[in-house]
Design a protein around this motif. Sequence first.
Motif, PDB file in Angstrom:
ATOM      1  N   LYS A  93       0.834  -1.204   0.000  1.00  7.44           N
ATOM      2  CA  LYS A  93       0.000   0.000   0.000  1.00  7.44           C
ATOM      3  C   LYS A  93       0.868   1.252   0.000  1.00  7.44           C
ATOM      4  CE  LYS A  93      -4.009  -2.001   2.309  1.00  7.44           C
ATOM      5  NZ  LYS A  93      -4.838  -2.000   3.530  1.00  7.44           N
ATOM      6  N   PHE A  94       1.927   1.247   0.812  1.00  8.53           N
ATOM      7  CA  PHE A  94       2.851   2.382   0.836  1.00  8.53           C
ATOM      8  C   PHE A  94       3.484   2.587  -0.539  1.00  8.53           C
ATOM      9  CE2 PHE A  94       3.164   1.982   5.557  1.00  8.53           C
ATOM     10  CZ  PHE A  94       2.929   3.304   5.869  1.00  8.53           C
ATOM     11  N   GLN A  95       3.886   1.499  -1.177  1.00  6.23           N
ATOM     12  CA  GLN A  95       4.537   1.603  -2.479  1.00  6.23           C
ATOM     13  C   GLN A  95       3.573   2.153  -3.535  1.00  6.23           C
ATOM     14  OE1 GLN A  95       6.084  -2.498  -2.387  1.00  6.23           O
ATOM     15  NE2 GLN A  95       8.092  -1.588  -2.741  1.00  6.23           N
ATOM     16  N   LYS A  96       2.321   1.738  -3.509  1.00  5.06           N
ATOM     17  CA  LYS A  96       1.332   2.257  -4.453  1.00  5.06           C
ATOM     18  C   LYS A  96       1.114   3.741  -4.239  1.00  5.06           C
ATOM     19  CE  LYS A  96      -1.133  -2.053  -5.172  1.00  5.06           C
ATOM     20  NZ  LYS A  96      -2.344  -2.823  -4.874  1.00  5.06           N
ATOM     21  N   GLN A  97       1.061   4.174  -2.974  1.00  4.98           N
ATOM     22  CA  GLN A  97       0.912   5.598  -2.681  1.00  4.98           C
ATOM     23  C   GLN A  97       2.107   6.380  -3.198  1.00  4.98           C
ATOM     24  OE1 GLN A  97       0.424   5.568   1.562  1.00  4.98           O
ATOM     25  NE2 GLN A  97      -1.790   5.334   1.447  1.00  4.98           N
ATOM     26  N   SER A  98       3.293   5.814  -3.053  1.00  5.67           N
ATOM     27  CA  SER A  98       4.505   6.471  -3.507  1.00  5.67           C
ATOM     28  C   SER A  98       4.492   6.641  -5.023  1.00  5.67           C
ATOM     29  CB  SER A  98       5.729   5.662  -3.080  1.00  5.67           C
ATOM     30  OG  SER A  98       6.900   6.218  -3.598  1.00  5.67           O
ATOM     31  N   ILE A  99       4.059   5.627  -5.736  1.00  6.38           N
ATOM     32  CA  ILE A  99       3.979   5.706  -7.199  1.00  6.38           C
ATOM     33  C   ILE A  99       3.004   6.797  -7.608  1.00  6.38           C
ATOM     34  CG2 ILE A  99       3.192   4.480  -9.262  1.00  6.38           C
ATOM     35  CD1 ILE A  99       4.397   1.921  -7.959  1.00  6.38           C
ATOM     36  N   ASN A 100       1.859   6.873  -6.922  1.00  2.69           N
ATOM     37  CA  ASN A 100       0.877   7.908  -7.235  1.00  2.69           C
ATOM     38  C   ASN A 100       1.451   9.302  -6.999  1.00  2.69           C
ATOM     39  OD1 ASN A 100      -1.041   6.034  -7.997  1.00  2.69           O
ATOM     40  ND2 ASN A 100      -2.016   5.977  -5.998  1.00  2.69           N
ATOM     41  N   LEU A 101       2.231   9.466  -5.946  1.00  5.24           N
ATOM     42  CA  LEU A 101       2.835  10.760  -5.672  1.00  5.24           C
ATOM     43  C   LEU A 101       3.846  11.136  -6.742  1.00  5.24           C
ATOM     44  CD1 LEU A 101       3.379  10.547  -1.805  1.00  5.24           C
ATOM     45  CD2 LEU A 101       1.688  11.925  -3.032  1.00  5.24           C
ATOM     46  N   GLU A 102       4.581  10.156  -7.242  1.00  8.78           N
ATOM     47  CA  GLU A 102       5.578  10.423  -8.266  1.00  8.78           C
ATOM     48  C   GLU A 102       4.941  10.848  -9.586  1.00  8.78           C
ATOM     49  OE1 GLU A 102       7.970   6.917  -8.514  1.00  8.78           O
ATOM     50  OE2 GLU A 102       8.744   7.156  -6.486  1.00  8.78           O
ATOM     51  N   LEU A 103       3.691  10.462  -9.794  1.00  7.67           N
ATOM     52  CA  LEU A 103       3.009  10.775 -11.035  1.00  7.67           C
ATOM     53  C   LEU A 103       2.296  12.129 -11.003  1.00  7.67           C
ATOM     54  CD1 LEU A 103       1.467   7.257 -11.807  1.00  7.67           C
ATOM     55  CD2 LEU A 103       3.520   8.290 -12.796  1.00  7.67           C
ATOM     56  N   GLU A 104       2.469  12.882  -9.906  1.00  6.45           N
ATOM     57  CA  GLU A 104       1.816  14.185  -9.806  1.00  6.45           C
ATOM     58  C   GLU A 104       2.284  15.105 -10.916  1.00  6.45           C
ATOM     59  OE1 GLU A 104       2.428  15.894  -5.968  1.00  6.45           O
ATOM     60  OE2 GLU A 104       0.855  14.693  -5.071  1.00  6.45           O
ATOM     61  N   ASP A 105       1.497  16.109 -11.156  1.00  7.64           N
ATOM     62  CA  ASP A 105       1.762  17.091 -12.202  1.00  7.64           C
ATOM     63  C   ASP A 105       3.133  17.731 -12.027  1.00  7.64           C
ATOM     64  OD1 ASP A 105       0.286  20.296 -13.015  1.00  7.64           O
ATOM     65  OD2 ASP A 105       1.432  18.927 -14.266  1.00  7.64           O
ATOM     66  N   ASP A 106       3.940  17.711 -13.073  1.00  6.21           N
ATOM     67  CA  ASP A 106       5.295  18.256 -13.054  1.00  6.21           C
ATOM     68  C   ASP A 106       5.291  19.755 -12.759  1.00  6.21           C
ATOM     69  OD1 ASP A 106       7.878  17.345 -13.158  1.00  6.21           O
ATOM     70  OD2 ASP A 106       8.131  17.752 -15.299  1.00  6.21           O
ATOM     71  N   GLU A 107       4.295  20.459 -13.243  1.00  7.72           N
ATOM     72  CA  GLU A 107       4.203  21.909 -13.017  1.00  7.72           C
ATOM     73  C   GLU A 107       4.075  22.219 -11.530  1.00  7.72           C
ATOM     74  OE1 GLU A 107       4.563  25.714 -14.138  1.00  7.72           O
ATOM     75  OE2 GLU A 107       4.634  24.014 -15.518  1.00  7.72           O
TER      76      GLU A 107
END
Length: 122
Positions: A93-107
């Motif tokens: 679950k932590f790893q999935k959350q981390s992946i989602n955070l990494e995919l946030e908008d670059d701007e």
Amino acid sequence: MNNPNLDGRNLGPLIDGGTIHEIPIFIESGDTQEHKEGFAIGVRTSKFKYFRSRKNSNENVNLYDLQTDPLEKNNLAYSKPEIVTSMEKILEKFQKQSINLELEDDENTKKIEQELKKLGYI
């Protein structure tokens, strides 16, 4: 006060003699250089500490009962596979959350970095 826009938890129940739901903590160790991944990842609760190799979930598997073995001398990983499985699910679950955070908008990331630079954090 519970505000979904703020990080943190309401500790009021503890002040009033109540309890709050425990939240497991993600742990990582290894290389601390920027953009490097740690060698080991895991999860810690008030009862157990679980960690293993980042690259292979079957390597260097460790599980310690922190209440009966606070010095972490007795690795229970192979004698308590059901606890390892439950801790691994929490870690996933932590790893999935981390992946989602990494995919946030670059701007947004650039704006945050600019603000942190202004404040002297980076």
